[in-house]
Design a protein around this motif. Structure first.
Motif, mmCIF file in Angstrom:
data_model
loop_
_atom_site.group_PDB
_atom_site.id
_atom_site.type_symbol
_atom_site.label_atom_id
_atom_site.label_comp_id
_atom_site.label_asym_id
_atom_site.label_seq_id
_atom_site.Cartn_x
_atom_site.Cartn_y
_atom_site.Cartn_z
ATOM 1 N N HIS A 190 2.678 5.278 5.749
ATOM 2 C CA HIS A 190 1.421 5.305 5.009
ATOM 3 C C HIS A 190 0.281 5.201 6.013
ATOM 4 N N HIS A 203 1.656 16.450 -2.130
ATOM 5 C CA HIS A 203 1.573 15.158 -2.826
ATOM 6 C C HIS A 203 1.613 13.990 -1.836
ATOM 7 N N LYS A 220 1.998 7.077 -6.750
ATOM 8 C CA LYS A 220 1.054 8.146 -7.100
ATOM 9 C C LYS A 220 1.604 9.512 -6.696
ATOM 10 N N ALA A 221 2.184 9.590 -5.518
ATOM 11 C CA ALA A 221 2.745 10.872 -5.064
ATOM 12 C C ALA A 221 3.888 11.310 -5.976
ATOM 13 N N LYS A 275 0.838 -1.209 0.000
ATOM 14 C CA LYS A 275 0.000 0.000 0.000
ATOM 15 C C LYS A 275 0.867 1.250 0.000
ATOM 16 N N ALA A 293 0.954 4.141 -2.995
ATOM 17 C CA ALA A 293 0.732 5.550 -2.662
ATOM 18 C C ALA A 293 1.953 6.389 -3.028
ATOM 19 N N VAL A 321 -2.083 14.051 0.128
ATOM 20 C CA VAL A 321 -3.262 13.533 -0.584
ATOM 21 C C VAL A 321 -3.164 12.036 -0.859
ATOM 22 N N ASN A 322 -1.989 11.453 -0.680
ATOM 23 C CA ASN A 322 -1.815 10.019 -0.901
ATOM 24 C C ASN A 322 -1.629 9.246 0.394
#
Length: 170
Positions: free
Chosen positions: A93, A61, A27-28, A20, A24, A64-65
Protein backbone atom coordinates in the motif's frame (compact mmCIF):
# COMPACT_ATOMS: atom_id res chain seq x y z
CA UNK A 1 -19.44 -30.53 -1.92
CA UNK A 2 -15.77 -30.65 -1.09
CA UNK A 3 -14.12 -30.97 2.27
CA UNK A 4 -10.95 -28.93 2.47
CA UNK A 5 -8.51 -29.96 5.15
CA UNK A 6 -5.72 -27.58 6.08
CA UNK A 7 -2.75 -29.61 7.14
CA UNK A 8 -0.19 -26.84 7.46
CA UNK A 9 -0.44 -23.31 8.78
CA UNK A 10 0.00 -20.80 5.98
CA UNK A 11 2.73 -18.26 6.56
CA UNK A 12 1.76 -14.66 5.88
CA UNK A 13 4.36 -12.03 6.46
CA UNK A 14 3.10 -8.50 7.07
CA UNK A 15 4.03 -5.05 8.21
CA UNK A 16 3.37 -4.16 11.84
CA UNK A 17 0.00 -2.68 10.91
CA UNK A 18 -2.17 -3.40 7.85
CA UNK A 19 -5.27 -1.30 8.57
CA UNK A 20 -4.72 1.11 5.64
CA UNK A 21 -3.82 -1.73 3.31
CA UNK A 22 -6.93 -3.69 4.37
CA UNK A 23 -9.21 -0.70 3.75
CA UNK A 24 -7.70 -0.04 0.33
CA UNK A 25 -7.91 -3.73 -0.57
CA UNK A 26 -11.59 -3.83 0.39
CA UNK A 27 -12.26 -0.86 -1.91
CA UNK A 28 -10.28 -2.44 -4.75
CA UNK A 29 -12.03 -5.78 -4.38
CA UNK A 30 -15.44 -4.08 -4.55
CA UNK A 31 -14.67 -3.14 -8.15
CA UNK A 32 -12.77 -6.22 -9.28
CA UNK A 33 -14.73 -8.62 -11.47
CA UNK A 34 -13.63 -12.15 -12.32
CA UNK A 35 -10.76 -12.53 -14.74
CA UNK A 36 -11.82 -13.50 -18.26
CA UNK A 37 -11.09 -17.11 -19.17
CA UNK A 38 -9.20 -16.49 -22.37
CA UNK A 39 -7.09 -19.64 -22.76
CA UNK A 40 -7.68 -23.37 -23.15
CA UNK A 41 -5.55 -25.88 -21.25
CA UNK A 42 -4.82 -28.56 -23.88
CA UNK A 43 -3.94 -31.13 -21.24
CA UNK A 44 -7.14 -30.88 -19.23
CA UNK A 45 -9.47 -29.53 -21.95
CA UNK A 46 -10.56 -26.67 -19.67
CA UNK A 47 -10.61 -22.91 -20.03
CA UNK A 48 -8.65 -20.65 -17.69
CA UNK A 49 -7.68 -17.02 -17.20
CA UNK A 50 -4.02 -16.55 -18.07
CA UNK A 51 -1.67 -14.23 -16.18
CA UNK A 52 -2.38 -11.28 -18.48
CA UNK A 53 -6.14 -11.66 -18.03
CA UNK A 54 -5.69 -11.72 -14.24
CA UNK A 55 -3.62 -8.53 -14.39
CA UNK A 56 -6.16 -6.82 -16.67
CA UNK A 57 -8.90 -7.63 -14.15
CA UNK A 58 -7.07 -6.03 -11.20
CA UNK A 59 -4.46 -3.48 -12.30
CA UNK A 60 -6.67 -0.35 -12.47
CA UNK A 61 -8.49 -1.19 -9.22
CA UNK A 62 -5.19 -1.65 -7.40
CA UNK A 63 -3.73 1.54 -8.85
CA UNK A 64 -6.61 3.88 -7.88
CA UNK A 65 -6.53 2.52 -4.32
CA UNK A 66 -2.79 2.98 -3.79
CA UNK A 67 -2.02 -0.75 -4.05
CA UNK A 68 0.73 -2.52 -5.96
CA UNK A 69 2.07 -6.03 -6.25
CA UNK A 70 5.53 -7.32 -6.87
CA UNK A 71 6.48 -10.94 -7.38
CA UNK A 72 10.02 -12.05 -6.63
CA UNK A 73 11.48 -15.23 -8.05
CA UNK A 74 12.67 -17.41 -5.27
CA UNK A 75 15.14 -20.18 -5.35
CA UNK A 76 15.18 -23.56 -7.00
CA UNK A 77 15.53 -26.35 -4.48
CA UNK A 78 16.15 -30.03 -4.92
CA UNK A 79 14.48 -32.30 -2.40
CA UNK A 80 14.12 -36.05 -2.20
CA UNK A 81 10.88 -35.76 -4.18
CA UNK A 82 12.36 -33.58 -6.94
CA UNK A 83 12.95 -29.96 -7.81
CA UNK A 84 10.76 -27.09 -6.65
CA UNK A 85 10.76 -23.40 -7.45
CA UNK A 86 9.45 -20.67 -5.15
CA UNK A 87 7.94 -17.22 -5.53
CA UNK A 88 7.24 -14.43 -3.07
CA UNK A 89 4.20 -12.24 -3.78
CA UNK A 90 4.07 -8.89 -1.97
CA UNK A 91 0.95 -6.71 -1.85
CA UNK A 92 1.93 -3.15 -0.90
CA UNK A 93 0.00 0.00 0.00
CA UNK A 94 1.19 3.56 -0.63
CA UNK A 95 1.35 4.02 3.17
CA UNK A 96 4.19 1.52 3.33
CA UNK A 97 2.05 -1.30 4.76
CA UNK A 98 2.39 -4.67 3.10
CA UNK A 99 1.58 -8.38 3.24
CA UNK A 100 3.42 -11.17 1.51
CA UNK A 101 3.25 -14.88 1.01
CA UNK A 102 5.64 -17.49 -0.32
CA UNK A 103 4.56 -20.25 -2.71
CA UNK A 104 6.41 -23.14 -4.24
CA UNK A 105 5.66 -25.68 -6.91
CA UNK A 106 7.34 -28.82 -8.21
CA UNK A 107 9.21 -28.38 -11.50
CA UNK A 108 8.57 -31.51 -13.53
CA UNK A 109 10.67 -30.52 -16.54
CA UNK A 110 14.10 -29.38 -15.28
CA UNK A 111 14.98 -26.96 -18.08
CA UNK A 112 14.38 -23.28 -18.85
CA UNK A 113 10.93 -23.94 -20.31
CA UNK A 114 9.85 -26.04 -17.32
CA UNK A 115 11.07 -23.42 -14.82
CA UNK A 116 9.43 -20.60 -16.78
CA UNK A 117 6.13 -22.50 -17.00
CA UNK A 118 6.17 -23.23 -13.27
CA UNK A 119 6.96 -19.57 -12.44
CA UNK A 120 4.21 -18.27 -14.72
CA UNK A 121 1.75 -20.66 -13.10
CA UNK A 122 2.92 -19.59 -9.63
CA UNK A 123 2.61 -15.90 -10.56
CA UNK A 124 -0.97 -16.42 -11.75
CA UNK A 125 -2.18 -18.47 -8.80
CA UNK A 126 -0.33 -16.32 -6.24
CA UNK A 127 -1.73 -13.09 -7.70
CA UNK A 128 -5.22 -14.61 -7.66
CA UNK A 129 -4.79 -15.91 -4.12
CA UNK A 130 -3.47 -12.72 -2.50
CA UNK A 131 -6.35 -10.72 -4.04
CA UNK A 132 -9.01 -13.46 -3.78
CA UNK A 133 -9.44 -13.11 -7.54
CA UNK A 134 -11.62 -15.62 -9.29
CA UNK A 135 -12.21 -16.29 -12.94
CA UNK A 136 -15.59 -16.67 -14.61
CA UNK A 137 -15.87 -20.33 -13.52
CA UNK A 138 -13.05 -22.37 -12.01
CA UNK A 139 -12.66 -25.35 -14.38
CA UNK A 140 -8.92 -25.64 -13.74
CA UNK A 141 -9.31 -25.77 -9.96
CA UNK A 142 -12.21 -28.21 -10.05
CA UNK A 143 -10.22 -30.61 -12.19
CA UNK A 144 -7.35 -30.58 -9.70
CA UNK A 145 -9.68 -31.48 -6.82
CA UNK A 146 -11.21 -34.49 -8.54
CA UNK A 147 -8.58 -36.30 -10.63
CA UNK A 148 -11.29 -38.45 -12.25
CA UNK A 149 -12.52 -35.39 -14.15
CA UNK A 150 -9.09 -34.70 -15.66
CA UNK A 151 -8.71 -35.63 -19.32
CA UNK A 152 -5.15 -35.84 -20.55
CA UNK A 153 -4.25 -35.10 -24.15
CA UNK A 154 -2.70 -38.43 -24.90
CA UNK A 155 -0.15 -41.03 -23.90
CA UNK A 156 3.11 -39.47 -22.85
CA UNK A 157 1.80 -35.90 -22.70
CA UNK A 158 2.28 -33.86 -19.57
CA UNK A 159 1.76 -30.37 -18.25
CA UNK A 160 4.16 -28.21 -16.23
CA UNK A 161 2.18 -29.02 -13.09
CA UNK A 162 1.77 -32.80 -13.47
CA UNK A 163 2.27 -34.35 -10.05
CA UNK A 164 1.79 -31.01 -8.26
CA UNK A 165 -1.24 -32.22 -6.31
CA UNK A 166 0.65 -35.37 -5.30
CA UNK A 167 3.47 -33.19 -3.97
CA UNK A 168 1.04 -30.99 -2.05
CA UNK A 169 -0.42 -34.00 -0.26
CA UNK A 170 3.04 -34.92 1.02
Amino acid sequence: RYLIVITKEIDMNKSESIDKLAGALAKAQAGIKGAEKNQVNPYYKSKYADLESCWLAVRDHLNVNGLSITQLNGKMETTESGRTISLETVLMHSSGQWISTDSSLPVTKPDAHGCSAALTYLRRISLSAILSLSSEADDDGNASIDPKTVKKKGKGSHSPTDGAMDELSK
